[in-house]
Scaffold this motif. Structure first.
Motif, PDB file in Angstrom:
ATOM      1  N   GLY A  32       0.804  -1.213   0.000  1.00 37.80           N
ATOM      2  CA  GLY A  32       0.000   0.000   0.000  1.00 37.80           C
ATOM      3  C   GLY A  32       0.838   1.264   0.000  1.00 37.80           C
ATOM      4  N   VAL A  33       2.100   1.169  -0.439  1.00 39.97           N
ATOM      5  CA  VAL A  33       2.995   2.324  -0.356  1.00 39.97           C
ATOM      6  C   VAL A  33       3.042   3.151  -1.628  1.00 39.97           C
ATOM      7  N   GLY A  34       2.347   2.762  -2.662  1.00 42.25           N
ATOM      8  CA  GLY A  34       2.333   3.548  -3.878  1.00 42.25           C
ATOM      9  C   GLY A  34       3.594   3.470  -4.709  1.00 42.25           C
ATOM     10  N   GLY A  35       4.569   2.710  -4.239  1.00 46.70           N
ATOM     11  CA  GLY A  35       5.794   2.529  -5.004  1.00 46.70           C
ATOM     12  C   GLY A  35       6.824   3.630  -4.837  1.00 46.70           C
ATOM     13  N   LEU A  60      12.813  16.855  -8.356  1.00 46.50           N
ATOM     14  CA  LEU A  60      12.449  16.177  -9.595  1.00 46.50           C
ATOM     15  C   LEU A  60      12.099  14.718  -9.315  1.00 46.50           C
ATOM     16  N   ALA A  61      12.859  14.080  -8.422  1.00 47.09           N
ATOM     17  CA  ALA A  61      12.586  12.692  -8.059  1.00 47.09           C
ATOM     18  C   ALA A  61      11.243  12.566  -7.342  1.00 47.09           C
ATOM     19  N   VAL A  62      10.992  13.470  -6.391  1.00 45.28           N
ATOM     20  CA  VAL A  62       9.743  13.437  -5.628  1.00 45.28           C
ATOM     21  C   VAL A  62       8.537  13.667  -6.537  1.00 45.28           C
ATOM     22  N   ALA A  63       8.615  14.696  -7.381  1.00 41.13           N
ATOM     23  CA  ALA A  63       7.489  15.040  -8.250  1.00 41.13           C
ATOM     24  C   ALA A  63       7.219  13.955  -9.288  1.00 41.13           C
ATOM     25  N   THR A  64       8.290  13.400  -9.873  1.00 40.80           N
ATOM     26  CA  THR A  64       8.125  12.347 -10.868  1.00 40.80           C
ATOM     27  C   THR A  64       7.523  11.104 -10.226  1.00 40.80           C
ATOM     28  N   SER A  65       7.961  10.786  -9.026  1.00 36.75           N
ATOM     29  CA  SER A  65       7.398   9.656  -8.291  1.00 36.75           C
ATOM     30  C   SER A  65       5.905   9.851  -8.049  1.00 36.75           C
ATOM     31  N   LEU A  66       5.533  11.054  -7.605  1.00 35.74           N
ATOM     32  CA  LEU A  66       4.122  11.346  -7.343  1.00 35.74           C
ATOM     33  C   LEU A  66       3.279  11.158  -8.606  1.00 35.74           C
ATOM     34  N   ALA A  67       3.813  11.567  -9.757  1.00 34.58           N
ATOM     35  CA  ALA A  67       3.074  11.436 -11.018  1.00 34.58           C
ATOM     36  C   ALA A  67       2.860   9.977 -11.392  1.00 34.58           C
ATOM     37  N   THR A  68       3.873   9.141 -11.149  1.00 38.34           N
ATOM     38  CA  THR A  68       3.720   7.718 -11.481  1.00 38.34           C
ATOM     39  C   THR A  68       2.776   7.006 -10.523  1.00 38.34           C
ATOM     40  N   ILE A  69       2.630   7.557  -9.316  1.00 40.10           N
ATOM     41  CA  ILE A  69       1.777   6.932  -8.306  1.00 40.10           C
ATOM     42  C   ILE A  69       0.294   7.045  -8.662  1.00 40.10           C
ATOM     43  N   ILE A  70      -0.080   8.082  -9.408  1.00 42.81           N
ATOM     44  CA  ILE A  70      -1.507   8.320  -9.690  1.00 42.81           C
ATOM     45  C   ILE A  70      -2.195   7.087 -10.281  1.00 42.81           C
ATOM     46  N   PRO A  71      -1.763   6.562 -11.439  1.00 37.33           N
ATOM     47  CA  PRO A  71      -2.469   5.409 -12.004  1.00 37.33           C
ATOM     48  C   PRO A  71      -2.302   4.132 -11.184  1.00 37.33           C
ATOM     49  N   THR A  72      -1.109   3.945 -10.594  1.00 36.59           N
ATOM     50  CA  THR A  72      -0.872   2.738  -9.806  1.00 36.59           C
ATOM     51  C   THR A  72      -1.759   2.702  -8.571  1.00 36.59           C
ATOM     52  N   SER A  73      -1.909   3.852  -7.906  1.00 36.80           N
ATOM     53  CA  SER A  73      -2.752   3.919  -6.710  1.00 36.80           C
ATOM     54  C   SER A  73      -4.209   3.638  -7.041  1.00 36.80           C
ATOM     55  N   ILE A  74      -4.666   4.164  -8.161  1.00 34.45           N
ATOM     56  CA  ILE A  74      -6.051   3.924  -8.573  1.00 34.45           C
ATOM     57  C   ILE A  74      -6.285   2.432  -8.778  1.00 34.45           C
ATOM     58  N   VAL A 229       8.139   9.125 -16.061  1.00 33.50           N
ATOM     59  CA  VAL A 229       6.720   8.764 -15.961  1.00 33.50           C
ATOM     60  C   VAL A 229       6.345   7.761 -17.050  1.00 33.50           C
ATOM     61  N   ALA A 230       6.795   8.027 -18.276  1.00 35.43           N
ATOM     62  CA  ALA A 230       6.428   7.174 -19.410  1.00 35.43           C
ATOM     63  C   ALA A 230       6.984   5.763 -19.271  1.00 35.43           C
ATOM     64  N   LEU A 231       8.144   5.617 -18.658  1.00 34.10           N
ATOM     65  CA  LEU A 231       8.767   4.298 -18.549  1.00 34.10           C
ATOM     66  C   LEU A 231       8.314   3.521 -17.321  1.00 34.10           C
ATOM     67  N   ILE A 232       8.091   4.229 -16.221  1.00 31.08           N
ATOM     68  CA  ILE A 232       7.745   3.556 -14.968  1.00 31.08           C
ATOM     69  C   ILE A 232       6.260   3.195 -14.895  1.00 31.08           C
ATOM     70  N   THR A 233       5.403   4.081 -15.359  1.00 31.48           N
ATOM     71  CA  THR A 233       3.969   3.903 -15.162  1.00 31.48           C
ATOM     72  C   THR A 233       3.420   2.584 -15.708  1.00 31.48           C
ATOM     73  N   PRO A 234       3.650   2.232 -16.980  1.00 34.72           N
ATOM     74  CA  PRO A 234       3.048   0.990 -17.489  1.00 34.72           C
ATOM     75  C   PRO A 234       3.564  -0.266 -16.803  1.00 34.72           C
ATOM     76  N   THR A 235       4.859  -0.300 -16.474  1.00 38.48           N
ATOM     77  CA  THR A 235       5.397  -1.504 -15.829  1.00 38.48           C
ATOM     78  C   THR A 235       4.900  -1.627 -14.388  1.00 38.48           C
ATOM     79  N   SER A 236       4.746  -0.492 -13.696  1.00 38.75           N
ATOM     80  CA  SER A 236       4.245  -0.550 -12.322  1.00 38.75           C
ATOM     81  C   SER A 236       2.780  -0.976 -12.290  1.00 38.75           C
ATOM     82  N   MET A 237       1.997  -0.520 -13.265  1.00 35.34           N
ATOM     83  CA  MET A 237       0.590  -0.930 -13.331  1.00 35.34           C
ATOM     84  C   MET A 237       0.473  -2.420 -13.651  1.00 35.34           C
ATOM     85  N   LEU A 238       1.396  -2.921 -14.468  1.00 32.15           N
ATOM     86  CA  LEU A 238       1.408  -4.346 -14.789  1.00 32.15           C
ATOM     87  C   LEU A 238       1.649  -5.190 -13.542  1.00 32.15           C
TER      88      LEU A 238
END
Length: 276
Positions: A32-35, A60-74, A229-238
């Motif tokens: 439940g940590v959002g990655g 930049l690391a914090v903000a990019t992480s937050l952006a990738t968390i949006i779809p994964t958290s949902i 965001v483009a590289l992390i998001t799809p693999t994290s959702m998978l």
């Protein structure tokens, strides 16, 4: 920024980000940590390859992480709710205070130096890791989560600290919920939804705060790096469903100890980066 034009480096970066996404997605569902607890340290070490100035690296690391968390958290929250473990009334009651905390934490994060965010990340991670490592599965400060002002204070703290750390809320939310009477599995499920509430407004705030900053690397939208965001998001959702499945099959005490190990490793890595 010459590294970005090297095909071999781009391929290596893509592979590293894909692995980061798989690991963070699994952790999002499992803990439940959002990655973000994985993404932030990895990005913090990868961004120097892009010649990102130290002044903006952590933000930049914090903000990019937050952006990738949006779809994964949902995705994680939907799956946890489908399994019936989420405490929906508690979640709804904490939404306003979570948002207030996010706004305060984000304002602080965009004004302080990056080293301050690194220190916050390391200290909070270490405290949470120690708590989860030494307390038993049924350890409680009280049997029910507080109401009224104490509940709003806890919600604001979770939102504020999570926004500053670039995490989804589970890192702080899970142990606090568990400490105040919420069973660990329900705490993980409920905290998975914190990520939605925290990541969306915090990401938007970081985009606005970093807009036009000349120190940011190419392909950045404010403090959010779109390559990451483009590289992390799809693999994290998978990988998120893998973590959710594990969360409902692993013994609860083992789940709690695993959480502590991951946070402890993260804290040590961040402290080492400050000393270095």
């Amino acid at each position: 920024m010459t590294h970005m034009h090297d095909p071999a480096w781009i391929a290596a970066l893509a592979a590293a980000m894909a692995v980061t996404g798989l690991v963070s997605g699994t952790l999002a569902g499992l803990l439940g940590v959002g990655g973000g607890i994985v993404i932030v340290p990895v990005l913090f070490n990868v961004f120097p390859l892009l010649d990102v100035p130290e002044a903006v690296r952590m933000k930049l690391a914090v903000a990019t992480s937050l952006a990738t968390i949006i779809p994964t958290s949902i995705q994680s929250a939907r799956k946890h709710r489908a399994k019936g473990a989420m405490d929906v009334p508690l979640l709804r009651s904490m939404i306003p205070s979570l948002i207030v905390g996010v706004l305060i934490g984000t304002v602080i994060a965009v004004w302080v130096r990056g080293s301050v965010l690194t220190a916050v990340f390391a200290v909070i991670s270490l405290l949470v890791a120690v708590n989860m490592a030494v307390t038993g599965l049924d350890y409680r400060l009280r049997e029910t989560f507080p109401t009224g002002a104490p509940r709003h204070a806890l919600g604001s703290a979770i939102g504020g600290v999570s926004a500053m750390m670039g995490i989804g809320g589970g890192t702080v939310g899970v142990p606090l919920l568990n400490l105040f009477g919420t069973p660990i599995r329900s705490a993980v499920a409920t905290a998975s939804a914190f990520g939605i509430i925290i990541s969306i407004p915090a990401t938007l705030a970081f985009i606005g705060a970093g807009w036009g900053n000349p120190l940011l690397p190419p392909f950045s939208l404010g403090y959010v790096n779109l390559v990451g965001v483009a590289l992390i998001t799809p693999t994290s959702m998978l990988a998120t469903p893998w973590g959710v499945t594990l969360a409902h099959t692993i013994p609860p005490l083992l789940l709690k100890r695993a959480f502590a190990v991951f946070l402890g490793i993260t804290a040590v890595r961040m402290v080492w980066s400050l000393i270095g």
